[in-house]
Scaffold this active site. Structure first.
Site, PDB file in Angstrom:
ATOM      1  CG  HIS A  28     -11.132   6.737   2.721  1.00 23.46           C
ATOM      2  ND1 HIS A  28     -11.509   7.935   2.163  1.00 23.46           N
ATOM      3  CD2 HIS A  28      -9.846   6.535   2.337  1.00 23.46           C
ATOM      4  CE1 HIS A  28     -10.490   8.429   1.479  1.00 23.46           C
ATOM      5  NE2 HIS A  28      -9.481   7.604   1.561  1.00 23.46           N
ATOM      6  CE  LYS A  40      -3.160  14.735  -1.908  1.00 22.77           C
ATOM      7  NZ  LYS A  40      -3.643  16.129  -1.908  1.00 22.77           N
ATOM      8  CB  SER A  89      -2.454  11.326   2.149  1.00 18.78           C
ATOM      9  OG  SER A  89      -2.724  10.001   2.534  1.00 18.78           O
ATOM     10  CB  SER A  90      -0.889   8.892   6.847  1.00 14.15           C
ATOM     11  OG  SER A  90      -2.021   8.151   6.473  1.00 14.15           O
TER      12      SER A  90
HETATM   13  O1  GFB Z   1      -9.863   3.263   4.251  1.00 14.46           O
HETATM   14  P1  GFB Z   1      -9.196   2.427   3.226  1.00 14.46           P
HETATM   15  O2  GFB Z   1      -9.896   2.263   1.932  1.00 14.46           O
HETATM   16  O3  GFB Z   1      -7.783   3.026   2.925  1.00 14.46           O
HETATM   17  O4  GFB Z   1      -8.968   0.945   3.823  1.00 14.46           O
HETATM   18  P2  GFB Z   1      -6.233   2.804   3.268  1.00 14.46           P
HETATM   19  C1  GFB Z   1      -8.402   0.716   5.081  1.00 14.46           C
HETATM   20  C2  GFB Z   1      -8.448  -0.764   5.431  1.00 14.46           C
HETATM   21  O5  GFB Z   1      -9.810  -1.148   5.642  1.00 14.46           O
HETATM   22  C3  GFB Z   1      -7.912  -1.712   4.344  1.00 14.46           C
HETATM   23  C4  GFB Z   1     -10.100  -2.333   4.944  1.00 14.46           C
HETATM   24  O6  GFB Z   1      -7.208  -2.767   4.966  1.00 14.46           O
HETATM   25  C5  GFB Z   1      -9.205  -2.258   3.705  1.00 14.46           C
HETATM   26  O7  GFB Z   1      -9.035  -3.526   3.109  1.00 14.46           O
HETATM   27  N1  GFB Z   1     -11.539  -2.410   4.678  1.00 14.46           N
HETATM   28  C6  GFB Z   1     -12.390  -3.314   5.215  1.00 14.46           C
HETATM   29  C7  GFB Z   1     -12.256  -1.620   3.851  1.00 14.46           C
HETATM   30  N2  GFB Z   1     -13.617  -3.163   4.737  1.00 14.46           N
HETATM   31  C8  GFB Z   1     -13.570  -2.097   3.885  1.00 14.46           C
HETATM   32  C9  GFB Z   1     -14.559  -1.456   3.086  1.00 14.46           C
HETATM   33  O8  GFB Z   1     -15.733  -1.826   3.040  1.00 14.46           O
HETATM   34  N3  GFB Z   1     -14.152  -0.382   2.359  1.00 14.46           N
HETATM   35  C10 GFB Z   1     -12.845   0.056   2.374  1.00 14.46           C
HETATM   36  N4  GFB Z   1     -12.522   1.137   1.649  1.00 14.46           N
HETATM   37  N5  GFB Z   1     -11.890  -0.560   3.098  1.00 14.46           N
HETATM   38  C11 GFB Z   1      -6.150   4.831   1.689  1.00 14.46           C
HETATM   39  C12 GFB Z   1      -5.346   5.175   0.465  1.00 14.46           C
HETATM   40  O9  GFB Z   1      -5.592   3.664   2.152  1.00 14.46           O
HETATM   41  O10 GFB Z   1      -6.046   5.764   2.729  1.00 14.46           O
HETATM   42  C13 GFB Z   1      -5.423   6.577   0.109  1.00 14.46           C
HETATM   43  O11 GFB Z   1      -5.729   4.326  -0.582  1.00 14.46           O
HETATM   44  C14 GFB Z   1      -5.437   7.534   1.278  1.00 14.46           C
HETATM   45  O12 GFB Z   1      -4.339   6.845  -0.704  1.00 14.46           O
HETATM   46  C15 GFB Z   1      -6.310   7.075   2.412  1.00 14.46           C
HETATM   47  O13 GFB Z   1      -4.132   7.718   1.764  1.00 14.46           O
HETATM   48  C16 GFB Z   1      -6.213   7.927   3.638  1.00 14.46           C
HETATM   49  O14 GFB Z   1      -5.936   3.354   4.620  1.00 14.46           O
HETATM   50  O15 GFB Z   1      -5.780   1.417   3.052  1.00 14.46           O
END
Ligand code: GFB
Length: 329
Positions: free
Chosen positions: A192, A153, A120-121
């Protein structure tokens, strides 16, 4: 040494006629790999979690000894979005370490010819120079919301390298950026950002609500890749890549989360406002990867973000929304 030289066509590995195990075929990436491998002349192997729990060595070893896969796509993992990662550190670390250790070691003992391990990135340091090249690994502290998953990872990358170095196994590692597409999770607490935004925008549209709430400030930048482009890249890597160093898989473009929210709203047809829940974490400020190494090997993404979101929304409507009509969570 088991690592083979490239053949006359320049390929290092051929899938034709091989038994190919997609570990994690019920996940979004695994399912995309199964779809993609349907175009190769290979036998696709899968096993249900109810039959083989990959965190259990006593279940993995007998199954692999019996099934004898020749090639493995290691897409099995405990995954989740920023909040799930931050809330369940033990589970993200333990499950992923166990799955990787069991599958990689059994791949060695059962004579697997080639394996592509998926990372993962988020393995890269929180403040890595952008776009992030492969050599940024282990050059600085990790982002705290997902360091447990990232450490697992990184251990997977190191397992692949260690078995290559000590035993000559042709195991390679691919680091995909944030992925989305059919088969995603729409659980608002665990998913996500992209599938969460699709669900929020769709439900707000259907209920006639005036706003959707996104987590954090909306300023973090993220790079997105459609899972079918990722599956294409992984099959390409299986065929043409055989090095100890891991390789990035990304679209090469990123955008701010607030701009992603506006784009999703546009595609879904939600016309209201976008509000912020600042109690939720932003996570890493930016993680745009350089995928030049993979591009130099002849792969490039084909699905643009708007087109990809439209495809993901169609899949959402088909697979999830219909079965949940009337649900209120
Ligand atoms: O996709 P996400 O959960 O993962 O969140 P990461 C990306 C960004 O979107 C963060 C914002 O800044 C969140 O605060 N965001 C805004 C939201 N609204 C929402 C929402 O409703 N749901 C979610 N989930 N986010 C993950 C890692 O990081 O990326 C894992 O935790 C993995 O380890 C994955 O690598 C690819 O990009 O922040």
């Amino acid at each position: 040494m088991r690592i083979k030289p490239e053949d006359a066509s320049g390929r290092l590995y051929t899938l034709a006629g091989k038994r190919v195990w997609v570990a994690g075929h019920r996940g979004m990436v695994g399912a995309a790999l199964v779809r993609r491998l349907g175009r190769e002349q290979c036998e696709i192997l899968t096993v249900e979690r109810t039959n083989v729990d990959l965190t259990r060595q006593d279940q993995v070893v007998p199954w692999m000894s019996e099934a004898r896969p020749q090639a493995v796509f290691m897409a099995a993992a405990k995954v989740g979005g920023i909040l799930a990662n931050d809330s369940y550190p033990a589970q993200f670390l333990y499950d992923n370490l166990m799955i990787e250790a069991n599958v990689v070691h059994a791949a060695f003992t059962t004579g697997v010819e080639k394996m592509v391990f998926l990372g993962s990135s988020c393995v890269y340091p929180k403040h890595a120079p952008q776009p992030i090249t492969e050599d940024a690994l282990l050059s600085g502290p990790l982002e705290s919301t997902n360091e447990w998953y990232a450490i697992a990872k990184i251990a997977g990358i190191k397992l692949a390298q260690a078995y290559r170095k000590q035993h000559g196994c042709d195991f390679v590692s691919a680091m995909p950026t944030n992925l989305y597409g059919p088969g995603d999770s729409y659980d608002l607490q665990a998913s996500h950002v992209l599938p969460a935004l699709i669900r929020k925008a769709h439900e707000a549209k259907m209920r006639g609500e005036r706003e959707i709430v996104i987590w954090g400030t909306g300023t973090p930048q993220r790079e997105f890749l459609h899972v079918d482009d990722c599956a294409e890249a992984l099959v390409h890597i299986m065929k043409v890549y055989s090095e100890a160093a891991h390789i990035n898989v990304g679209s090469g473009e990123d955008l701010a989360i607030i701009d992603l929210a506006r784009l999703v709203a546009e595609v879904v047809g939600f016309k209201g406002e976008i509000a912020h829940d600042l109690s939720k974490p932003d996570g890493t400020p930016r993680k745009l990867m350089s995928s030049e190494k993979l591009r130099a090997l002849g792969w490039r993404p084909r699905i643009g973000l708007r087109e990809g979101i439209a495809d993901a929304y169609r899949a959402f409507l088909k697979d999830w929304s219909a079965s949940r009509s009337g649900a209120s969570d």
